[in-house]
Design an enzyme around this catalytic site. Structure first.
Site, short mmCIF file in Angstrom:
data_model
loop_
_atom_site.label_atom_id
_atom_site.label_comp_id
_atom_site.label_asym_id
_atom_site.label_seq_id
_atom_site.Cartn_x
_atom_site.Cartn_y
_atom_site.Cartn_z
N HIS A 168 0.85 -1.21 0.00
CA HIS A 168 0.00 0.00 0.00
C HIS A 168 0.87 1.24 0.00
CE1 HIS A 168 -3.22 2.80 1.29
NE2 HIS A 168 -4.03 1.86 0.86
N PHE A 169 1.42 1.71 -0.90
CA PHE A 169 1.69 1.22 -2.24
C PHE A 169 3.19 1.19 -2.38
CE2 PHE A 169 -2.41 3.35 -2.25
CZ PHE A 169 -3.24 2.39 -2.79
#
Length: 152
Positions: free
Chosen positions: A58-59
């Site tokens: 994420h991410f």
């Protein structure tokens, strides 16, 4: 500042927090409580580091703290308030709902969340509601109301 608030006795270390909350790594999301008025208010610190597991996905190219984990951090601070109330039954308080939660700015690795929760209500010694806010560098990043329920 009120003398009772400035006392180091009103701070809670990570060890004391582990004694109040059931959460453990990787879900223990409160590092230190810097202001503690049991049954009323708590202000806590969550240091956001790149080493946390959520940043693997994420991410990877632009790591952001998931909003749901910001809300969970706020809920854990609310749990610290509720678990210190001597007139409430002992047990597991869990999330029962959220109202009007808004995310204002992204939270990044390296940020320090300052989370403030104020108790709004307790009903039938089973249900609680807190107002929570999270700030980074004095800027509001998330706010809303969080509800808790005692699980039998």
């Amino acid at each position: 500042m009120d003398n009772k608030l400035s006392s180091e006795n009103n701070q809670l270390s990570s060890e004391k927090i582990l004694g109040l909350l059931p959460h453990r790594y990787p879900f223990a999301l409160v590092d230190k409580v810097i202001e503690n008025i049991p049954g009323e208010r708590a202000v806590a610190v969550k240091n956001v580091t790149i080493n946390e597991p959520q940043f693997q996905g994420h991410f990877p190219e632009r790591p952001l703290m998931p909003g749901v984990l910001i809300v969970e951090s706020m809920a854990q601070v609310g749990g610290i308030i509720v678990t210190q109330m001597p007139d409430l039954p002992k047990g597991l308080f869990v999330f029962a709902g959220i109202n009007n939660v808004k995310f204002r700015k992204p939270v990044l690795p390296g940020d320090q969340l300052i989370i403030t929760c104020d108790l709004l209500s307790i009903k039938r010694q089973r249900f609680g509601k807190v107002k929570g806010e999270a700030h980074v560098d004095g800027n509001l990043v998330c706010a809303g109301e969080l509800m808790f329920s005692l699980v039998d």
